[in-house]
Design an enzyme around this catalytic site. Structure first.
Site, PDB file in Angstrom:
ATOM      1  N   ASP A 116       0.986  -1.473  -0.154  1.00 31.79           N
ATOM      2  CA  ASP A 116      -0.203   0.083  -0.238  1.00 31.79           C
ATOM      3  C   ASP A 116       0.775   1.473   0.097  1.00 31.79           C
ATOM      4  O   ASP A 116       1.862   1.170  -0.453  1.00 31.79           O
ATOM      5  CB  ASP A 116      -1.083  -0.050   1.378  1.00 31.79           C
ATOM      6  CG  ASP A 116      -2.399   1.020   1.208  1.00 31.79           C
ATOM      7  OD1 ASP A 116      -2.145   1.731   0.767  1.00 31.79           O
ATOM      8  OD2 ASP A 116      -3.356   0.046   0.972  1.00 31.79           O
ATOM      9  N   HIS A 123      -3.671   6.165   3.574  1.00 30.74           N
ATOM     10  CA  HIS A 123      -4.479   4.997   2.921  1.00 30.74           C
ATOM     11  C   HIS A 123      -3.693   3.977   4.166  1.00 30.74           C
ATOM     12  O   HIS A 123      -4.359   3.193   4.181  1.00 30.74           O
ATOM     13  CB  HIS A 123      -4.249   4.955   1.759  1.00 30.74           C
ATOM     14  CG  HIS A 123      -5.136   4.253   1.394  1.00 30.74           C
ATOM     15  ND1 HIS A 123      -4.723   2.777   1.237  1.00 30.74           N
ATOM     16  CD2 HIS A 123      -6.517   3.898   0.449  1.00 30.74           C
ATOM     17  CE1 HIS A 123      -5.502   1.941   0.031  1.00 30.74           C
ATOM     18  NE2 HIS A 123      -7.219   2.856   0.091  1.00 30.74           N
ATOM     19  N   SER A 155     -11.143  -0.835  -0.492  1.00 33.56           N
ATOM     20  CA  SER A 155      -9.632  -1.038  -0.136  1.00 33.56           C
ATOM     21  C   SER A 155     -10.061  -1.407   1.200  1.00 33.56           C
ATOM     22  O   SER A 155      -9.329  -1.366   1.941  1.00 33.56           O
ATOM     23  CB  SER A 155      -8.633   0.746   0.049  1.00 33.56           C
ATOM     24  OG  SER A 155      -8.386   0.714  -1.487  1.00 33.56           O
TER      25      SER A 155
END
Length: 795
Positions: A150, A225, A582
């Site tokens: 990620d 994220h 996600s």
């Protein structure tokens, strides 16, 4: 000094770097991936094996470029551990010559892939002190190693504190590599017994954009994220988690006692698509070599259209080698819904995850001047609760030189401060999973707050987002919702002729944000969640499963602002609320970690089957799961097998197991070149023998997209992972006759296998080219092993 002041100079530096990075100065050359299958050195390479593999790559590349020296200059990565291949800067002719080599499986230009809580685990039935919950049964995922590919990790987050953890498991082969710099953090060591590794992969990104400043070459997460997804999968129990004082509770991951490792492959602070496949492939190769149990990746793109594309996609290639090394690979299905056929990461060896809602909402009540009230989603309202403000449509507040369409979306530089100042601006939602830039334009124009109204594609899915100012997202209004008043913005297809003389009520007020629990119905499929059927292989149902993916609260990067807008440097949060597949992907990763801890010898396919066959297609009101797009019933192309149920997945009774040979036979049936298939097996001994059918892959679902009026038979094999017992079957698809032989299976011991055949015959009452949905269920009275059936009559 507050945290955001510490990092603000770096934020400005990052903005300049990412805005003015030079393009790669390589003329017509591009970064190509040359894929050669598996290494002959097998699953446990020595340092000599790695050197030999890289030397062979120089040999192959040098044979085209003229020398080893030129090969070394052109090469970006040598994938020398488990994935056999390399990334190099080549022109089109050089790539074509390499592709002719008989040892080469595929040659392709590397792609840019994009990045696709407190309450969600309770909604899934997991409770810390309930002995019947999958958490204590699965020992909270203890010592399972989860790799997250990620944007990196914020190591200071308490979600990754290692208090109470024992020694790092001996199966970890990643050593003490922790590529995280300090950034004025007082800590000298950023990895520990919880966060056991952190690496970054940047060469492909730099090949395209030029060298990145050394201070930014780190596995530290700048955008949040990666921290969010990793903590959702395997973060600790952390009390007092909230954002904007809402959602207060205990944050935790699905496997809160797992060990975690971060692999950073996404670099830009502005472009969600700057995750290059060449870097992703290197990260997967490293994670396999490090000895992880599960790889979680909330990244993907919709490139796979033809069957041969399965080996011209880096995630598909990397996941194949992960599965070959007994590593479960979980990936997000994408956020391009509700359009059919948009699901990503569809290779059969990938566990593909869709997104749905939970039973918790962060809401504000919108009260229009005529008394009409609507509930919207919000994290942040800082307005007097009983004070009405003037309301203006963004299209009515546009600058003279702005188009109606751009102004309706509140795009940058479209709103006139003279018209907007002091008012609440009603904007159309542009983003499917993230739509916060509207607030920036409204703020700059002097507005007091924004309403973000859904477009048709957003359906009833409303998202609580960390806007830069007070903001509420609400569904598109029905034309009759406010009588005599204009309900929404001019439609994009007819902006030139739309009558904009009728307006919304002239005033509006917002209530404070409240958290509501036990919302019904839930789950509901999120409008943005990508849908099947799979374009690459319609005979494999995708997505596989759905999990919570809206309004998910989890750990975040203190470097990033809550909104992730670069100029929003005022706010740094330990936790944040994000949306998308996600977020649903690491939920499945966390559940899989529990199963891996409890059943360490189960194959990736067995864990996947256990989660799929115990899923439900019912919501918490005991009705079929609905679709937020059109408020109709959802189907298997939206949720796959259904909504995950961890407490049942931990004890599935039976599983549909798969191993490497099964996937190689699937490739045989798919028509792949025999030599290429053999290259995927490290000892090069596999050959396609006999007749294989794609439909006979021992998948936990049955999909027949080319059914005729004549009967079609598929074969499946079940493995007993529970106590001895007899299972009876029921099967149904409307308009079809289904026969299962045998219709009863008796298992007398653990790991015993039984094979059965399913014959499906469509009747003429079924409309041609329209999909029908049904199910096949084996049950012994306690366990319920369900497989979705999806058929389409072609003639």
């Amino acid at each position: 000094m507050s945290c955001y002041n510490i990092f603000l100079p770096l934020l400005v530096l990052s903005f300049l770097l990412f805005t003015f990075l030079p393009g790669a100065a390589h003329g017509s050359k591009k970064c190509y991936i040359v894929y050669l299958g598996a290494h002959s050195h097998g699953p446990t390479p020595t340092s000599l094996d790695l050197e030999t593999a890289t030397y062979s790559h120089y040999d192959l590349l040098g044979s085209v470029l003229g020398s080893h020296e030129k090969a070394k200059e052109a090469m970006i990565y040598s994938y020398n551990k488990h994935i056999n291949g390399f990334a190099a800067l080549l022109d089109e002719d050089e790539a074509a010559i390499i592709a002719e080599n008989p040892n080469v499986v595929s040659v392709f230009v590397t792609k840019k892939h994009k990045l696709h809580t407190t309450r969600s685990w309770e909604f899934l039935g997991l409770h810390r002190n309930d002995k019947n919950s999958a958490w204590p049964k699965g020992r909270f995922g203890e010592n399972t190693i989860i790799a997250n590919i990620d944007t990196g990790v914020w190591p200071e987050s308490t979600s990754f504190d290692d208090t109470g953890y024992g020694p790092i498991p001996s199966k970890w082969r990643g050593g003490n590599v922790c590529q995280i710099n300090n950034f004025q953090s007082p800590r000298k060591k950023h990895c520990n017994r919880k966060l056991i590794g952190a690496r970054f992969f940047i060469r492909t990104f730099e090949a395209y954009y030029g060298k990145l400043d050394g201070k930014l070459q780190t596995a530290r997460d700048f955008v949040g994220h990666g921290t969010h997804t990793l903590s959702t999968a395997g973060g600790n129990f952390v009390e007092g988690a909230s954002v904007f004082a809402v959602g207060n509770g205990t944050a935790k991951g699905g496997s809160p006692r797992a060990r975690v490792a971060a692999y950073k492959v996404c670099w830009s602070l502005q472009d969600e698509s700057d995750c290059f496949g060449g870097d992703i492939l290197s990260a997967i190769d490293q994670a396999i070599n490090d000895g992880v149990d599960i790889i979680s990746i909330s990244i993907g793109d919709q490139y796979l259209v033809h069957p041969e594309d399965i080996f011209t996609d880096e995630i598909s290639i990397g996941s194949f080698h992960a599965i070959s090394n007994n590593i479960l690979f979980v990936a997000s299905g994408g956020n391009d819904g509700p359009t059919p056929g948009t699901v990503a990461n569809v290779a059969p060896w990938i566990f593909t995850v869709a997104a749905s809602t939970t039973d918790r909402n962060f809401s504000s009540t919108i009260t229009f001047g005529n008394g009409q009230q609507i509930t919207g989603a919000s994290l942040f309202v800082d307005l007097p609760p009983n004070q009405a403000f003037p309301l203006i449509l963004a299209a009515d507040g546009k600058l003279a030189n702005a188009t109606t369409r751009d102004a309706s979306l509140c795009r940058r530089g479209t709103l006139d401060p003279a018209k907007v100042r002091g008012k609440i601006v009603d904007c159309l939602r542009e983003g499917k999973i993230k739509s916060v830039s509207e607030g920036l334009e409204a703020l700059d124009a002097g507005a007091r707050a924004i309403l973000v109204q859904n477009q048709e594609q957003n359906g009833e899915t409303t998202l609580a987002e960390p806007h830069i100012m007070s903001g509420v997202n609400y569904p598109a209004l029905d034309p009759n919702a406010i009588k005599g008043k204009k309900p929404s913005h001019p439609p994009f297809h007819d902006t030139a002729t739309t009558d904009i003389s009728i307006t919304l009520p002239t005033t509006v007020m917002f209530s404070p944000v409240h958290t509501f629990f036990n919302i019904k119905p839930a789950p509901v499929m999120a409008s943005f969640s990508s849908r099947g059927p799979s374009q690459i292989q319609p005979s494999i149902l995708k997505p596989d499963i759905t999990a919570p993916g809206t309004n998910i609260l989890a750990a975040y990067s203190l470097f990033a602002s809550a909104s992730d807008i670069l100029v929003d440097g005022r706010r740094g949060f330990r936790f944040n609320v994000l949306q998308g597949t996600s977020m649903s992907c690491p939920h499945i990763t966390g559940v899989a970690g529990l199963l891996k801890t409890l059943h360490p010898h189960w194959s990736p396919a067995a864990i996947k089957s256990a989660i799929m066959t115990t899923a439900t297609t019912l919501d918490n009101s005991n009705g079929p799961i609905k679709d937020a797009f059109d408020d109709k019933l959802a189907n298997s192309f939206a949720y796959g097998s259904g909504h995950v149920r961890p407490n049942l997945a931990i004890d599935p009774g039976l599983v549909y197991d798969l191993h490497l040979d099964d996937y190689l036979n699937f490739l045989c049936a798919s028509g792949y070149n025999q030599q290429a298939i053999s290259a995927l097996n490290f000892n090069r001994t596999f050959t396609c023998k006999g007749n294989h059918s794609i439909d006979d892959l021992n998948y936990p679902s049955i999909t027949l997209p080319n059914l005729k009026l004549s009967p079609e038979t598929v074969t499946r094999t079940l493995t007993n992972v529970g106590p001895p017992g007899t299972y009876n079957v029921t099967a149904k698809v409307d308009g079809c006759k289904i026969t299962v032989v045998p219709n009863s299976l008796t298992f007398t011991k653990l790991n015993e296998k039984k094979t059965f055949k399913v014959t499906v015959q469509a009747s003429s009452v079924i409309q041609s080219y329209k999909y029908q949905f049904g199910e096949l269920i084996w049950t012994d009275g306690k366990h319920r092993v369900r497989s979705p059936i999806t058929i389409r009559r072609r003639k």
